[in-house]
Structure formats: C-alpha cells, structure tokens
Write an enzyme that holds these catalytic residues in place. Structure first.
Site, PDB file in Angstrom:
ATOM      1  N   GLY B  28      24.112 -15.548  24.416  1.00 41.29           N
ATOM      2  CA  GLY B  28      24.667 -16.608  23.317  1.00 41.29           C
ATOM      3  C   GLY B  28      24.173 -18.192  23.745  1.00 41.29           C
ATOM      4  CG  ASN B  29      21.631 -20.091  22.709  1.00 41.17           C
ATOM      5  OD1 ASN B  29      21.782 -20.267  21.496  1.00 41.17           O
ATOM      6  ND2 ASN B  29      21.062 -18.745  23.402  1.00 41.17           N
ATOM      7  CB  SER B  44      17.686 -21.053  30.326  1.00 36.07           C
ATOM      8  OG  SER B  44      17.078 -19.947  30.121  1.00 36.07           O
ATOM      9  N   GLY B  45      20.022 -18.768  30.623  1.00 34.61           N
ATOM     10  CA  GLY B  45      20.632 -17.799  31.680  1.00 34.61           C
ATOM     11  C   GLY B  45      21.758 -18.260  32.719  1.00 34.61           C
ATOM     12  CB  SER B  73      19.779 -22.067  25.353  1.00 31.53           C
ATOM     13  OG  SER B  73      19.424 -20.855  24.476  1.00 31.53           O
ATOM     14  CB  SER B  74      14.753 -19.254  25.942  1.00 33.89           C
ATOM     15  OG  SER B  74      15.684 -18.020  25.584  1.00 33.89           O
ATOM     16  CD  GLU B  75      17.050 -17.222  21.002  1.00 38.45           C
ATOM     17  OE1 GLU B  75      15.976 -18.101  20.191  1.00 38.45           O
ATOM     18  OE2 GLU B  75      16.747 -16.004  21.246  1.00 38.45           O
ATOM     19  CG  HIS B  94      22.638 -17.122  19.454  1.00 37.99           C
ATOM     20  ND1 HIS B  94      22.680 -16.260  18.598  1.00 37.99           N
ATOM     21  CD2 HIS B  94      21.872 -16.846  20.507  1.00 37.99           C
ATOM     22  CE1 HIS B  94      21.975 -14.930  19.019  1.00 37.99           C
ATOM     23  NE2 HIS B  94      21.525 -15.560  20.389  1.00 37.99           N
ATOM     24  CG  HIS B 158      19.126 -11.503  19.128  1.00 36.49           C
ATOM     25  ND1 HIS B 158      18.185 -11.600  19.866  1.00 36.49           N
ATOM     26  CD2 HIS B 158      20.194 -12.265  19.548  1.00 36.49           C
ATOM     27  CE1 HIS B 158      18.309 -12.435  21.032  1.00 36.49           C
ATOM     28  NE2 HIS B 158      19.744 -12.828  20.533  1.00 36.49           N
TER      29      HIS B 158
HETATM   30 ZN   LIG Z   1      20.875 -14.339  21.699  1.00 39.64          ZN
END
Ligand SMILES: [Zn+2]
Lengths: 215, 215
Positions: B28-29, B44-45, B73-75, B94, B158
């Site tokens: 999540g983010n 991220s991560g 974050s990659s999102e 998210h 997802h």
């Molecule tokens: Zn996700």
C-alpha cells in the site's frame, strides 16, 4: 545469526502469530535454520508459555536431537525442507481460518491477487498425502513456491528470514480468503500465469531488500 | 499545506493504517496533496514502522519526477491521476485490505450499498480493470473507476484506492469500504445459497458451508 538471537526472534514472532490468529497455541510450530542446526518449537509446550530454554535443537545433517525438550513432531519435515531449499532460513506453519479451510477443501489456490503471485508463487498447491508419505510430496508441491498447503492442516510457509516468512503467511491467508469467498460472488478471476510469473520475478529482483536500500 | 505538515500527515496515516490492519509491511501507499503541482508520498518498498516523516517523498504531478534520493512508491502515477482529475481531493490511500481485496479478486463492483455506507463512499464502488502494478494502464483504470462523486475504487486482483478531502476522510473511506465489502460478500453468499433471514452469516459460518457444498 547465532542460536540465541534466532531463539529470541522465534519467540517474539510466535507471540505475534498467536495474536494474529496465524498460529494455534498448542499446535503452532515455527523453526529457524542456524548454520547446521534446526531451532524448533517443542512438542509439549504451548507457544504462549515459550521461553528461550524451551526451544529444541536438532542437527540438520544427522537429525540428532542435541538440546532442549522433545522437538515438534513435524521436525523431520522441517529438516527435509531446509535440506532441499537452501535459501530458506525460517519456516512457519500457518493455521489461520482461510488457510485451514483451503487445506481442507484440497484445491490448488490460483493467484487471484498480485501479492500472492509475488510472495507465494504462481499457485499454492495441496500436499495431499501429508503426513502419510513423508516430506517428499510436500517438498515437490512447494517447488518454486514459498508456501504449500498440508491436507487438512493449514499451510507451511518458508523464506530467508522470519519477517519474510511471516509476510508469506499473511499473504497466503489473504489469497486463500479471496479464493474461497470470491466463489460467493461468482468466482475469482485468476491472473494470467505468465503475468503472475513475471510479477514474481520482478518482485524478487527489484523489491526484495528495497527496505534496506531505499533510504 | 506546508511540506513538514504534509510529511507528518503521511507518516501518521501510515502508522494508523497499520494499526487498523488496512496496510501491512511494505504494501500500500499513502499521499497528501502539497499544492496544485506536487504531492507527498510514502517511499517505495519500505515498512511503515521504520519510516521517518522526513523520508516521505515530494513528487510532481505533471511528470512524476521526485525530489531527493529516496525513491517514491511505484504507484505514484495512480495518486497523481487522482489529484489532477479531482481538485477537491487532498489525500489518497492505497491499501491491500482483506475484504476489499476479496471482492477485487472477483473483479466485481459493490452493489446495494447501505445508506450509511453510501454517505461515506458516494453513489457506488466500481472495480477498475486489471492492469499490472505500477503500469499506466492501472493509473487510467483507477481514475475511471473514481469518476463522479466516488470516494473508493477496487483495483482488480490487487486492492483498493480510497480518497478524501482530508486524510481523516480518506481513512474513514478505507474503513467503511472494508465494512461494505464484508456485507457484500455475506449478502452475496445468502443470495447464492438462497438463505432467508436478516442476520448476515459470519466468515466462519460461510467457510463451514463452503466445505460442505460443491465447488
Ligand atoms: Zn498495491
């Protein structure tokens, strides 16, 4: 890692697994590989009462019990899995509601969620003949994956660290829940197998260790 | 919003969401709008528990470039799409929450929202078409699923995307979405098996039934 640190981590995690409903008090089991030794929870002491002196040590190569009380009855399975999966240093039996239901149903759980594909693998298979035919069928059902369902008995989750094995157990619970309960909604839609395999690969290459690198 | 204030808000929200069980580990983010062009998002991560407010990353909505050396974050694209399309929104969350993920695994929107749930979530909850995590396709699909007055979208296979005019509202949306998905699953279960009555079954009851029935 030394035996003492591994033991402390194991006990700390066992309390969290209990609180989260991932492990049962009397039937929960987790272990670590420390060099040539298996550190495993004992057969006759519940997780809630566990202290560092209560952990059992077993030699990985000879299966000789070297210290502590009688090891969990599943120790031979752990020895066999560590023998085959060189990157695993931690194993957890997952006994949460959905994992147990899925293990009783006996169906392969397909990847219905991205994080299941990433952390568990392209599916979670059921080792149908556990424990009658020994660890062999469990190891083959777990091949290329971080978890396997043991018929009627929940799941077995493995990873390089306790933290990662815990994450596998959490994601396996969610993946099993989605598989079971989406049937009430007309059925889950599985992720295409190629995309699932790709996501797992990308995840393992790019994200593992990012929590240490991206600072 | 001032940068320090925005970073603190994202940081606090991360801890609160972990406490509520709506996100865990690195999944999540969370982001907050900084001004008309930028937002602040989780890195991220990284696990929420080890983050510091100063590590939250400033990202430009237009080209998704970020300030500093820590990767966002990659999102981030999904968050940017929301801020650009919905000027009143200042917080985006998210999550990989359990019940919402289960409905998302069936790629279904929620039908028959209760009045209380609709007050928080808007007229309905749609499921965004499947796309690989971090892809442009996912960003477009999520924005489409949030059209109109909607406050939450499911992301196929997802998780969920929840938005608000404040962080408190986005947080409330995430919690309400979880409750609405839990009801939707139980109602669908009763319809599927033609069970009469007003009391919704518990997850344990549904699993027991699932084991006795076909599929
Ligand atoms: Zn996700």
């Amino acid at each position: 890692m030394d035996i003492q640190t591994a033991g402390q981590e194991l006990i700390a995690l066992s309390k969290r697994l209990l609180a989260q409903g991932i492990a049962h008090d009397w039937d929960g089991c987790l272990s670590a590989r420390v060099q040539n030794l298996l550190v495993i929870t004992p057969e006759d002491i519940p997780l809630s009462r566990l202290t560092p002196e209560d952990l059992s040590l077993v030699e990985l190569n000879t299966a000789t019990h070297t210290r502590g009380p009688r090891p969990d009855r599943r120790f031979a399975l752990h020895l066999a899995v560590y023998g085959k999966r060189k990157k695993f240093n931690a194993l957890i039996h997952a006994q949460s509601l959905s994992v147990v239901t899925a293990s009783k149903k006996g169906l392969t759980v397909p990847p219905l969620l991205d994080d299941m594909a990433q952390l568990v693998g392209v599916s979670a298979k059921v080792a149908r003949h556990w424990p009658h035919r020994g660890p062999g069928p469990v190891i083959s059902a777990m091949n290329g994956r971080n978890a396997v369902l043991l018929r009627n008995k929940g799941g077995l989750c493995g990873a390089g660290t306790f933290e990662d094995a815990h994450a596998v157990a959490q994601v396996l619970e969610k993946g099993c829940k989605a598989f079971i309960e989406s049937t009430f909604l007309g059925g889950g839609v599985r992720i295409n197998r190629v995309e699932a395999a790709l996501m797992r690969l990308v995840y393992r290459l790019a994200y593992s260790g990012q929590h240490l690198k991206n600072r | 919003m001032e940068l320090d204030e925005a970073r603190e808000a994202v940081y606090r929200a991360g801890l609160d969401l972990v406490k509520e069980g709506l996100v865990a580990r690195t999944w999540g983010n969370i982001s907050v709008r900084l001004d008309d062009y930028r937002f602040v998002i989780t890195p991220s991560g990284r696990t929420y528990e080890t983050l510091k407010p100063g590590e939250m990353v400033v990202v430009k909505m237009g080209d998704l470039s970020h300030e500093g050396t820590i990767k966002p974050s990659s999102e981030k694209g999904m968050h940017a799409a929301v801020y650009l399309g919905r000027p009143e929104i200042t917080a985006v969350v998210h999550t990989h929450q359990l019940f919402a993920s289960t409905v998302a695994a069936a790629r279904k929107g929620i039908k028959g929202l209760s009045k209380a749930h609709a007050r928080v979530l808007g007229s309905g909850v749609a499921c965004a078409a499947y796309a690989l995590p971090g892809s442009k396709k996912l960003k477009r699909a999520a924005a489409t699923a949030l059209e109109g007055d909607r406050r939450a979208a499911l992301l196929a296979n997802h998780g969920a995307l929840c938005i608000g005019e404040t962080m408190a509202e986005a947080f409330d949306v995430a919690k309400t979405l979880e409750a609405a998905c839990e009801c939707f699953i139980a109602q669908s279960f009763m319809e599927k098996y033609e069970i009469k009555g007003t009391d919704l079954p518990s997850t344990e009851q549904m699993h027991r039934f699932y084991l006795e029935k076909e599929i």
